[in-house]
Design an enzyme around this catalytic site. Sequence first.
Site, PDB file in Angstrom:
ATOM      1  N   ASP A  33       1.040  -1.199   0.129  1.00 31.69           N
ATOM      2  CA  ASP A  33      -0.132  -0.001  -0.010  1.00 31.69           C
ATOM      3  C   ASP A  33       1.004   1.222   0.061  1.00 31.69           C
ATOM      4  OD1 ASP A  33      -2.463   1.682   0.553  1.00 31.69           O
ATOM      5  OD2 ASP A  33      -1.692   1.850   2.331  1.00 31.69           O
ATOM      6  N   ASP A  64      -0.149   5.055   0.726  1.00 34.40           N
ATOM      7  CA  ASP A  64      -0.583   6.207   1.934  1.00 34.40           C
ATOM      8  C   ASP A  64      -0.596   5.416   3.358  1.00 34.40           C
ATOM      9  OD1 ASP A  64      -0.947   8.661   0.476  1.00 34.40           O
ATOM     10  OD2 ASP A  64      -2.372   7.749  -0.524  1.00 34.40           O
TER      11      ASP A  64
END
Length: 216
Positions: A13, A15
């Site tokens: 991922d 953020d």
Amino acid sequence: MPSVFTARALLLDMDGTLVDSDAVVERCWSRWAVRQGLDPAAVLRVVHGRQGHATMAELLPHRPMAQNYAENAVMLAEETADLEGVVPVPGAPAFLAALTGHPHALVTSAGEQLALARMGAAGLPLPPVRVTAERVGAGKPDPEGFLKGAAELGFAPEECLVFEDAEVGIAAARAAGMRVVGVGPRAAAFGPSAHAASLEDVVVAAAGGVLTVTVG
């Protein structure tokens, strides 16, 4: 005791996992909340890890999706232009450096331009394989993005290890049949396979096409 995983590929991922963009997210979504007459704190509890239009649908369930998509396009432009305070998560540069030449992919709810902007602002290298918002029909917590990332790298779900910070992302990884390392303060509450306070607590070693990941 540290947790030790072996994997053929890592799915990451962005953020909250590689990039700390909380300052931008809080600015943009707090303004949006005020415009909608919503409590900004309540909005910020929902927004992390989701595509923007999915956040809007969750918070304003009776509003037409066409309006959410249109407003999300405006929000994406606003977030892409606002890079103040975007920094790498502690340990992210060394973590990504350790993955150079080994199979890994970015799997993010951000659009391609937002991902390029934030990774660039944080001074982080872009993984060669990227699954961004434009490339999936269903965002997290749907497993589509992680399954697509694994397929593009050429590995089965069980051969992959996911790194995530958000509830919806950890749920997506689980739904994909993957083990998941939760990164940062938010992640511990969502039952990841292991938890790292930051990427400084993660060590990656590679030998014979196998990545050994030690957490803690």
